[in-house]
Write an enzyme that holds these catalytic residues in place. Structure first.
Site, PDB file in Angstrom:
ATOM      1  N   LYS A  71      72.579  68.177  23.513  1.00 23.33           N
ATOM      2  CA  LYS A  71      70.708  68.309  24.066  1.00 23.33           C
ATOM      3  C   LYS A  71      69.911  70.012  23.325  1.00 23.33           C
ATOM      4  O   LYS A  71      69.122  69.830  23.008  1.00 23.33           O
ATOM      5  CB  LYS A  71      71.147  69.180  25.767  1.00 23.33           C
ATOM      6  CG  LYS A  71      70.352  70.162  26.611  1.00 23.33           C
ATOM      7  CD  LYS A  71      71.161  71.648  26.237  1.00 23.33           C
ATOM      8  CE  LYS A  71      71.775  72.235  26.943  1.00 23.33           C
ATOM      9  NZ  LYS A  71      72.180  73.711  25.736  1.00 23.33           N
TER      10      LYS A  71
ATOM     11  N   LYS B 123      68.364  80.520  19.220  1.00 25.46           N
ATOM     12  CA  LYS B 123      69.808  80.097  19.572  1.00 25.46           C
ATOM     13  C   LYS B 123      68.784  78.642  18.348  1.00 25.46           C
ATOM     14  O   LYS B 123      70.002  77.950  18.125  1.00 25.46           O
ATOM     15  CB  LYS B 123      69.248  80.218  20.911  1.00 25.46           C
ATOM     16  CG  LYS B 123      70.439  78.939  21.329  1.00 25.46           C
ATOM     17  CD  LYS B 123      72.153  79.374  20.886  1.00 25.46           C
ATOM     18  CE  LYS B 123      72.981  78.667  21.036  1.00 25.46           C
ATOM     19  NZ  LYS B 123      74.878  79.192  21.021  1.00 25.46           N
TER      20      LYS B 123
ATOM     21  N   THR C 227      71.544  77.784  26.486  1.00 23.49           N
ATOM     22  CA  THR C 227      70.562  76.967  25.957  1.00 23.49           C
ATOM     23  C   THR C 227      70.416  76.811  25.883  1.00 23.49           C
ATOM     24  O   THR C 227      69.765  75.135  26.509  1.00 23.49           O
ATOM     25  CB  THR C 227      71.909  76.399  24.867  1.00 23.49           C
ATOM     26  OG1 THR C 227      72.238  77.261  24.276  1.00 23.49           O
ATOM     27  CG2 THR C 227      70.980  76.415  23.369  1.00 23.49           C
TER      28      THR C 227
HETATM   29  P1  NAP Z   1      79.805  73.865  30.867  1.00 26.87           P
HETATM   30  O1  NAP Z   1      81.613  74.058  31.339  1.00 26.87           O
HETATM   31  O2  NAP Z   1      79.382  72.194  31.515  1.00 26.87           O
HETATM   32  O3  NAP Z   1      79.621  74.921  32.162  1.00 26.87           O
HETATM   33  C1  NAP Z   1      78.420  74.733  32.784  1.00 26.87           C
HETATM   34  C2  NAP Z   1      78.883  74.857  34.100  1.00 26.87           C
HETATM   35  O4  NAP Z   1      77.383  74.806  35.365  1.00 26.87           O
HETATM   36  C3  NAP Z   1      79.148  73.679  35.762  1.00 26.87           C
HETATM   37  O5  NAP Z   1      80.199  74.798  35.357  1.00 26.87           O
HETATM   38  C4  NAP Z   1      78.255  73.562  36.014  1.00 26.87           C
HETATM   39  O6  NAP Z   1      78.691  73.018  37.110  1.00 26.87           O
HETATM   40  C5  NAP Z   1      77.256  75.051  36.446  1.00 26.87           C
HETATM   41  N1  NAP Z   1      75.864  73.513  36.975  1.00 26.87           N
HETATM   42  C6  NAP Z   1      75.802  73.237  36.028  1.00 26.87           C
HETATM   43  N2  NAP Z   1      74.417  73.101  36.828  1.00 26.87           N
HETATM   44  C7  NAP Z   1      74.610  73.961  37.751  1.00 26.87           C
HETATM   45  C8  NAP Z   1      73.257  73.997  39.164  1.00 26.87           C
HETATM   46  N3  NAP Z   1      72.203  73.256  38.841  1.00 26.87           N
HETATM   47  N4  NAP Z   1      73.801  74.811  39.705  1.00 26.87           N
HETATM   48  C9  NAP Z   1      74.647  75.410  40.395  1.00 26.87           C
HETATM   49  N5  NAP Z   1      75.789  75.352  39.113  1.00 26.87           N
HETATM   50  C10 NAP Z   1      75.498  74.877  37.651  1.00 26.87           C
HETATM   51  O7  NAP Z   1      79.198  74.479  29.771  1.00 26.87           O
HETATM   52  P2  NAP Z   1      79.380  75.680  28.794  1.00 26.87           P
HETATM   53  O8  NAP Z   1      80.442  74.975  28.028  1.00 26.87           O
HETATM   54  O9  NAP Z   1      79.770  76.976  29.386  1.00 26.87           O
HETATM   55  O10 NAP Z   1      77.953  75.828  28.658  1.00 26.87           O
HETATM   56  C11 NAP Z   1      77.155  76.252  29.697  1.00 26.87           C
HETATM   57  C12 NAP Z   1      75.812  76.346  28.648  1.00 26.87           C
HETATM   58  O11 NAP Z   1      75.811  77.685  27.583  1.00 26.87           O
HETATM   59  C13 NAP Z   1      75.272  75.033  28.110  1.00 26.87           C
HETATM   60  O12 NAP Z   1      73.817  75.414  27.919  1.00 26.87           O
HETATM   61  C14 NAP Z   1      76.066  75.118  26.471  1.00 26.87           C
HETATM   62  O13 NAP Z   1      74.743  75.038  25.663  1.00 26.87           O
HETATM   63  C15 NAP Z   1      75.561  76.819  26.048  1.00 26.87           C
HETATM   64  N6  NAP Z   1      76.782  77.135  24.889  1.00 26.87           N
HETATM   65  C16 NAP Z   1      78.326  76.626  25.171  1.00 26.87           C
HETATM   66  C17 NAP Z   1      78.455  77.217  24.004  1.00 26.87           C
HETATM   67  C18 NAP Z   1      80.757  76.767  24.040  1.00 26.87           C
HETATM   68  O14 NAP Z   1      80.920  77.083  23.015  1.00 26.87           O
HETATM   69  N7  NAP Z   1      81.192  76.016  25.034  1.00 26.87           N
HETATM   70  C19 NAP Z   1      78.684  78.408  23.621  1.00 26.87           C
HETATM   71  C20 NAP Z   1      77.646  78.860  23.401  1.00 26.87           C
HETATM   72  C21 NAP Z   1      75.902  78.557  24.139  1.00 26.87           C
HETATM   73  P3  NAP Z   1      80.176  71.942  37.108  1.00 26.87           P
HETATM   74  O15 NAP Z   1      81.192  72.793  37.462  1.00 26.87           O
HETATM   75  O16 NAP Z   1      80.179  71.263  38.296  1.00 26.87           O
HETATM   76  O17 NAP Z   1      79.402  71.030  36.101  1.00 26.87           O
END
Ligand code: NAP
Length: 293
Positions: free
Chosen positions: A245, A177, A102
């Site tokens: 965010k 979104k 997102t």
């Molecule tokens: P998350 O658990 O923080 O996953 C993001 C992953 O990306 C983490 O493992 C992080 O690494 C990795 N990352 C961040 N920057 C990076 C980079 N520069 N290079 C390589 N890897 C990198 O978050 P999430 O819940 O999966 O959400 C991911 C995205 O989807 C967000 O934008 C969120 O707003 C969106 N989203 C989430 C949901 C939900 O319900 N969770 C639903 C829809 C959309 P580290 O392990 O080192 O932190």
């Protein structure tokens, strides 16, 4: 690679709560999968199941004909796509780039332009459905970009969810979104206040949920997050800091359009109070804590 050829070597960057499950479905379908994540330990299970590790986002791009990204913030997206030796610089002409994070509509447009200048193709394809939707391959996917590029991505995207909708050109997936997040923002406030009221009225919240969860108030926020609220389970399915965010992106876009969204502004104020209390790494359902004190 010609634009109608199905992707064979697929890259996945960002293996957090969402990405890990989404990448797992691609692997389970028998595709060759190349992965990278900032913290390597989150890739362990996928590597044990046969995924290949790459040392950087650029290395993933160089190894693949389709690259999917699911990182945290627009700043992460910008760095991995447009940074030096990043995805756009290292991808071969014809590579299909799909950002499912997102992120902001304007960044999606910039990536699409940079990709096109290198002979690559970009889609913005953020998702809705939460951690449960990712695990169960029931995500809704909202896509901005060209129909031909979506046609090529479809066999892979459909492994993550059945509801895949093209909204228009680059950035329109991210705009959609934002519509989703605007709906959720006021809904989660309503769910939280409904359950706070139930408790104060001396009702059993679980029984209230049983009564109202099948009526006009039903939905993901009430039916999936409601039980977590009642159980006092604040574990993140969706981090508060990620929600903040999104609320910031949506309010910024609305402001540029001259659109007032008071419900969204209120939700942001409440979630900012949560972040000020150091609760930004909790799930969005933890909003209930504000009503307990
Ligand atoms: P998350 O658990 O923080 O996953 C993001 C992953 O990306 C983490 O493992 C992080 O690494 C990795 N990352 C961040 N920057 C990076 C980079 N520069 N290079 C390589 N890897 C990198 O978050 P999430 O819940 O999966 O959400 C991911 C995205 O989807 C967000 O934008 C969120 O707003 C969106 N989203 C989430 C949901 C939900 O319900 N969770 C639903 C829809 C959309 P580290 O392990 O080192 O932190």
């Amino acid at each position: 690679m010609s634009t109608n050829q199905a992707p064979r070597r697929i890259g996945f960057i960002g293996l957090g709560i969402m990405g890990r499950s989404m990448a797992g479905h691609i692997l389970a379908a028998g595709h060759e999968l190349h992965v990278y994540n900032r913290s390597r330990d989150k890739a362990r299970e996928l590597l044990e199941r046969g995924a290949h590790w790459c040392d950087s986002p650029g290395d993933v791009a160089a190894a693949c004909d389709m690259v999917i990204t699911m990182v945290g913030y627009p700043s992460d997206v910008e760095q991995i796509y447009l940074g030096a030796a990043g995805i756009v610089e290292r991808a071969a002409p014809g590579t299909l780039l799909v950002d499912m994070t997102t992120s902001s509509p304007s960044l999606a447009r910039r990536i699409a332009e940079a990709a096109a200048a290198r002979g690559c193709h970009a889609l913005d394809a953020p998702v809705s459905g939460g951690d449960v939707g990712a695990r169960e391959a029931r995500l809704s996917i909202m896509v901005g970009g060209a129909q031909a590029d979506l046609d090529r991505a479809l066999p892979v995207l459909s492994l993550m969810g059945p509801n895949i909708v093209l909204l228009g050109g680059p950035g329109t997936g991210q705009h959609t979104k934002m519509c989703n997040q605007i709906v959720i923002a006021s809904t989660i406030v309503g769910v939280t206040e409904g359950l706070a009221y139930a408790r104060r009225a001396g009702l059993d919240p679980a029984t209230v949920l049983k009564a109202i969860g099948g009526g006009a108030a039903s939905g993901f926020q009430l039916n999936v997050l409601g039980p977590r609220i009642i159980a006092g389970d604040d574990a993140p399915g969706f981090f508060i800091e990620h929600f903040l965010k999104d609320l910031g992106i949506a309010l910024g876009e609305a402001e540029q359009m001259g659109l007032q969204l008071p419900g969204l502004s209120l939700a942001r104020k409440l979630y900012e109070q949560m972040a000020e209390r150091g609760l930004g790494r909790n799930g969005t359902q933890a909003l209930f804590k504000l009503y307990e004190s």
